[in-house]
Write a protein that holds these residues in place. Structure first.
Motif, PDB file in Angstrom:
ATOM      1  N   GLU A 135      49.636 -45.976  -2.880  1.00 45.24           N
ATOM      2  CA  GLU A 135      49.427 -46.231  -4.313  1.00 45.24           C
ATOM      3  C   GLU A 135      48.091 -45.687  -4.811  1.00 45.24           C
ATOM      4  N   SER A 136      47.370 -44.967  -3.975  1.00 48.10           N
ATOM      5  CA  SER A 136      45.977 -44.627  -4.254  1.00 48.10           C
ATOM      6  C   SER A 136      45.799 -43.219  -4.812  1.00 48.10           C
ATOM      7  N   LEU A 137      44.770 -43.079  -5.644  1.00 46.88           N
ATOM      8  CA  LEU A 137      44.288 -41.778  -6.074  1.00 46.88           C
ATOM      9  C   LEU A 137      42.946 -41.542  -5.389  1.00 46.88           C
ATOM     10  N   LEU A 138      42.824 -40.404  -4.709  1.00 48.71           N
ATOM     11  CA  LEU A 138      41.653 -40.109  -3.895  1.00 48.71           C
ATOM     12  C   LEU A 138      40.893 -38.914  -4.443  1.00 48.71           C
ATOM     13  N   ARG A 141      39.440 -33.073  -7.021  1.00 49.18           N
ATOM     14  CA  ARG A 141      38.208 -32.428  -6.573  1.00 49.18           C
ATOM     15  C   ARG A 141      37.359 -32.239  -7.808  1.00 49.18           C
ATOM     16  N   LEU A 142      36.477 -33.208  -8.085  1.00 43.74           N
ATOM     17  CA  LEU A 142      35.713 -33.209  -9.328  1.00 43.74           C
ATOM     18  C   LEU A 142      34.477 -32.320  -9.257  1.00 43.74           C
ATOM     19  N   GLY A 143      33.971 -32.061  -8.059  1.00 44.57           N
ATOM     20  CA  GLY A 143      32.812 -31.188  -7.932  1.00 44.57           C
ATOM     21  C   GLY A 143      31.479 -31.901  -7.954  1.00 44.57           C
ATOM     22  N   SER A 144      31.486 -33.229  -7.868  1.00 45.58           N
ATOM     23  CA  SER A 144      30.250 -34.014  -7.811  1.00 45.58           C
ATOM     24  C   SER A 144      30.501 -35.233  -6.936  1.00 45.58           C
ATOM     25  N   ALA A 145      29.928 -35.242  -5.751  1.00 41.42           N
ATOM     26  CA  ALA A 145      30.127 -36.375  -4.837  1.00 41.42           C
ATOM     27  C   ALA A 145      29.578 -37.661  -5.442  1.00 41.42           C
ATOM     28  N   ALA A 146      28.479 -37.548  -6.188  1.00 44.25           N
ATOM     29  CA  ALA A 146      27.899 -38.741  -6.807  1.00 44.25           C
ATOM     30  C   ALA A 146      28.868 -39.384  -7.793  1.00 44.25           C
ATOM     31  N   ILE A 147      29.527 -38.569  -8.602  1.00 46.36           N
ATOM     32  CA  ILE A 147      30.501 -39.104  -9.554  1.00 46.36           C
ATOM     33  C   ILE A 147      31.743 -39.610  -8.825  1.00 46.36           C
ATOM     34  N   ASP A 148      32.188 -38.901  -7.804  1.00 47.51           N
ATOM     35  CA  ASP A 148      33.315 -39.387  -7.006  1.00 47.51           C
ATOM     36  C   ASP A 148      33.056 -40.808  -6.519  1.00 47.51           C
ATOM     37  N   LEU A 149      31.880 -41.027  -5.969  1.00 44.92           N
ATOM     38  CA  LEU A 149      31.543 -42.354  -5.436  1.00 44.92           C
ATOM     39  C   LEU A 149      31.418 -43.387  -6.550  1.00 44.92           C
ATOM     40  N   ARG A 162      38.232 -46.296 -10.661  1.00 41.89           N
ATOM     41  CA  ARG A 162      38.988 -45.159 -11.188  1.00 41.89           C
ATOM     42  C   ARG A 162      39.626 -44.345 -10.064  1.00 41.89           C
ATOM     43  N   LEU A 163      39.022 -44.419  -8.896  1.00 42.74           N
ATOM     44  CA  LEU A 163      39.572 -43.841  -7.671  1.00 42.74           C
ATOM     45  C   LEU A 163      39.611 -44.928  -6.618  1.00 42.74           C
ATOM     46  N   GLU A 164      40.577 -44.808  -5.699  1.00 44.56           N
ATOM     47  CA  GLU A 164      40.632 -45.774  -4.591  1.00 44.56           C
ATOM     48  C   GLU A 164      39.791 -45.334  -3.403  1.00 44.56           C
ATOM     49  N   GLY A 165      39.572 -44.028  -3.255  1.00 50.58           N
ATOM     50  CA  GLY A 165      38.819 -43.582  -2.098  1.00 50.58           C
ATOM     51  C   GLY A 165      38.263 -42.189  -2.261  1.00 50.58           C
TER      52      GLY A 165
END
Length: 265
Positions: free
Chosen positions: A153-156, A187-195, A202-205
């Motif tokens: 069920e996750s968006l990564l 793949r957003l291109g910013s690890a800081a924003i991903d985290l 907004r993301l599960e992982g």
């Protein structure tokens, strides 16, 4: 140490430097792009000037702390008890192409432990932040990781390292597995924003390798303060300085880690 007061100052600093970055982005001169040590690892005068501004302001609010920074505009410190770990513009390539996904990332470490984290999404004017012993926030709102219970069920999210090591084929195999077993990968291109997006649900992982401490010191801490789990690919705690990490909510993280470990040796 009054971490709450320091945090208030750091948020203000992020907003001020973020405004500088925003204005420069509106009229950026593409001829002023520089390459670091590979053709697709880019930097600009904006990164460097933003870092100088951050270093100057942060030194004023906590003079005892050293600095570990991406652009190396100040003497680098690994020996001090406290260190600011700074990426002045995480998502430089996005910034240079006008893609509005880039952030300032600031972590404060005590030894190997992060005790304060700020990720400022410059275009959205969202400041994700946390301090030791406190909740995680987006601006003034408390945030928590997603309650989703299964990987299916996750968006990564993930990223692709600038330096494609011998592990790249294995990594692509891991991505293929996740594509088949989740709602998808971004793949957003910013690890800081991903985290930050894992922290607020907004993301599960998120998972990636060949990362640097300035990419993740703030974001991983915010995920933890928001109720999430962060490990390296071995399941250990060496994710800030170890170059690889797996972050997620407490339900999804074990499934993610199991899949990664089945291929990553």
């Amino acid at each position: 140490m009054d971490l709450k007061n320091i945090q208030r100052n750091v948020i203000s600093i992020c907003e001020e430097v973020g405004e500088f970055i925003r204005k420069e982005g509106a009229s950026f001169d593409l001829t002023r792009i520089e390459q670091k040590n590979s053709f697709n690892n880019l930097v600009s005068y904006v990164d460097k000037e933003a870092e100088r501004q951050l270093v100057t302001a942060l030194h004023k609010i906590f003079p005892e702390a050293g600095f570990i920074t991406e652009e190396g505009t100040v003497e680098q410190s690994h020996q001090k008890e406290y260190n600011w770990v700074i990426d002045p513009l995480d998502g430089t390539t996005n910034f240079l192409h006008g893609l509005p996904i880039f952030a300032i990332s600031i972590g404060l470490t005590r030894g190997n432990e992060t005790i304060l984290g700020d990720v400022y999404h410059i275009i959205r004017k969202e400041c994700f932040h946390a301090i030791e012993g406190g909740e995680a926030y987006c601006n003034d709102q408390v945030i928590r990781v997603s309650p989703v219970k299964t990987l299916s069920e996750s968006l990564l999210a993930t990223g692709f390292p600038y330096y494609h090591s011998a592990k790249k084929d294995v990594y692509l195999d891991i991505i293929k597995e996740f594509l088949e077993k989740s709602h998808g990968i971004r793949r957003l291109g910013s690890a800081a924003i991903d985290l930050a997006y894992v922290a607020c649900g907004r993301l599960e992982g998120f998972f990636e390798y060949n990362l640097n401490a300035w990419d993740v010191a703030a974001g991983t801490f915010i995920v933890q303060q928001a109720g999430g789990t962060v490990t390296d690919f071995r399941g250990g705690n060496n994710f800030v300085f170890g170059g690889e990490l797996c972050a997620g909510n407490k339900h999804v993280h074990p499934e993610m880690l199991e899949l990664i470990q089945s291929k990553w040796h």
